[in-house]
Write a protein that holds these residues in place. Structure first.
Motif, PDB file in Angstrom:
ATOM      1  N   MET A   1      -1.079  17.860   0.217  1.00 33.94           N
ATOM      2  CA  MET A   1      -2.331  17.867   0.969  1.00 33.94           C
ATOM      3  C   MET A   1      -2.863  16.441   1.173  1.00 33.94           C
ATOM      4  O   MET A   1      -3.201  16.047   2.286  1.00 33.94           O
ATOM      5  N   LEU A   2      -2.881  15.673   0.082  1.00 31.95           N
ATOM      6  CA  LEU A   2      -3.413  14.301   0.176  1.00 31.95           C
ATOM      7  C   LEU A   2      -2.529  13.422   1.058  1.00 31.95           C
ATOM      8  O   LEU A   2      -3.025  12.610   1.846  1.00 31.95           O
ATOM      9  N   LEU A   3      -1.209  13.629   0.935  1.00 33.46           N
ATOM     10  CA  LEU A   3      -0.277  12.812   1.720  1.00 33.46           C
ATOM     11  C   LEU A   3      -0.474  13.071   3.213  1.00 33.46           C
ATOM     12  O   LEU A   3      -0.470  12.144   4.026  1.00 33.46           O
TER      13      LEU A   3
ATOM     14  N   LEU B   1      -3.567   7.101   7.891  1.00 36.50           N
ATOM     15  CA  LEU B   1      -4.395   5.944   7.515  1.00 36.50           C
ATOM     16  C   LEU B   1      -3.528   4.817   6.951  1.00 36.50           C
ATOM     17  O   LEU B   1      -3.756   3.637   7.225  1.00 36.50           O
ATOM     18  N   TYR B   2      -2.509   5.192   6.158  1.00 38.90           N
ATOM     19  CA  TYR B   2      -1.587   4.177   5.648  1.00 38.90           C
ATOM     20  C   TYR B   2      -0.874   3.493   6.816  1.00 38.90           C
ATOM     21  O   TYR B   2      -0.744   2.272   6.853  1.00 38.90           O
ATOM     22  N   GLU B   3      -0.408   4.329   7.761  1.00 41.31           N
ATOM     23  CA  GLU B   3       0.338   3.769   8.908  1.00 41.31           C
ATOM     24  C   GLU B   3      -0.556   2.803   9.688  1.00 41.31           C
ATOM     25  O   GLU B   3      -0.129   1.726  10.091  1.00 41.31           O
ATOM     26  N   ALA B   4      -1.825   3.210   9.884  1.00 41.25           N
ATOM     27  CA  ALA B   4      -2.730   2.375  10.677  1.00 41.25           C
ATOM     28  C   ALA B   4      -3.063   1.067   9.957  1.00 41.25           C
ATOM     29  O   ALA B   4      -3.274   0.036  10.597  1.00 41.25           O
TER      30      ALA B   4
ATOM     31  N   ILE C   1       0.856  -1.191   0.000  1.00 39.57           N
ATOM     32  CA  ILE C   1       0.000   0.000   0.000  1.00 39.57           C
ATOM     33  C   ILE C   1       0.892   1.243   0.000  1.00 39.57           C
ATOM     34  O   ILE C   1       2.082   1.158   0.309  1.00 39.57           O
ATOM     35  N   GLY C   2       0.305   2.388  -0.328  1.00 39.51           N
ATOM     36  CA  GLY C   2       1.069   3.634  -0.284  1.00 39.51           C
ATOM     37  C   GLY C   2       0.579   4.596  -1.344  1.00 39.51           C
ATOM     38  O   GLY C   2      -0.254   4.246  -2.193  1.00 39.51           O
ATOM     39  N   PHE C   3       1.115   5.809  -1.285  1.00 39.15           N
ATOM     40  CA  PHE C   3       0.660   6.886  -2.155  1.00 39.15           C
ATOM     41  C   PHE C   3       0.996   6.606  -3.631  1.00 39.15           C
ATOM     42  O   PHE C   3       1.932   5.844  -3.920  1.00 39.15           O
ATOM     43  N   MET C   4       0.253   7.262  -4.508  1.00 40.11           N
ATOM     44  CA  MET C   4       0.553   7.174  -5.950  1.00 40.11           C
ATOM     45  C   MET C   4       2.040   7.452  -6.184  1.00 40.11           C
ATOM     46  O   MET C   4       2.594   8.368  -5.568  1.00 40.11           O
TER      47      MET C   4
END
Ligand code: S3P
Length: 189
Positions: A134-136, A142-145, A9-12
């Motif tokens: 902003m999105l990051l 949420l990614y961490e969780a 998982i992770g950002f674009m």
């Protein structure tokens, strides 16, 4: 049945697909990219899907796909779209698939990797770096969780990242095994 997939998982632009393909090759297991699978199912590119059917439709498709993947048999490496873990229901389902690995990239790294590309509808417009920041900021917690493991990717090659993921997943599986055995032992006492 508890599955043992490796889920990225992770950002674009953090490298989920590149690293995922590499990992699958290293481990000799199949690779699946959720964006690609949704494009196959829907018969169109994600950018067109967003335009014609809207983001909510795409998010429902993501949830439906993860539910389907839970019934698979074989171990796989799965790379997910950057928004996949944002719905709490998806975050739970991803954990049921196996070890969830967050590939953590800074806004600068994402910007450098994606600048000039036009296939990310959420970053379209005049200030992509501002949107990334902003999105990051919204998504990082949420990614961490949602993750069992966090691997930083800034200034690393896909090979270095893949090696780190393999090592971290091994440790994570060993920890989970001990925890499960301890729990089981406790039940019979
Ligand atoms: C999205 C990320 C994209 C794709 C869609 C939405 C997001 O995938 O699923 O454009 O919400 O972050 P990548 O992370 O593979 O770019």
């Amino acid at each position: 049945m508890k599955r043992s997939d490796i889920v990225l998982i992770g950002f674009m632009g953090c490298g989920k697909t590149t690293v995922g393909m590499l990992l699958a090759r290293m481990l000799s297991v199949p690779f699946l990219d959720t964006d690609e699978r949704i494009e196959q199912i829907e018969g169109m590119k994600i950018s067109r899907l967003f335009r014609e059917k809207g983001e909510d439709y795409f998010r429902d498709a993501e949830t439906g796909l993860i539910e389907e993947l839970l019934s698979g048999q074989q171990e796989r490496v799965i790379s997910t779209g950057g928004g996949m873990p944002l719905r709490p229901v998806n975050a739970g389902l991803l954990k049921d698939l196996g070890s969830v690995v967050y590939l953590k990239a800074s806004a600068g790294t994402v910007y450098e990797r994606l600048k000039g590309k036009t296939d990310r509808p959420l970053l379209a417009g005049s200030d992509p770096l501002g949107k990334i920041r902003m999105l990051l900021e919204q998504r990082e917690p949420l990614y961490e969780a949602a993750a069992d493991i966090v691997v930083g990717v800034d200034q690393k090659s896909p090979y270095e990242i893949a090696d780190e993921v393999v090592e971290a997943v091994r440790e994570c599986r060993a920890r989970k095994k001990v925890a499960a055995a301890t729990e089981k032992g406790g039940e019979t006492e």
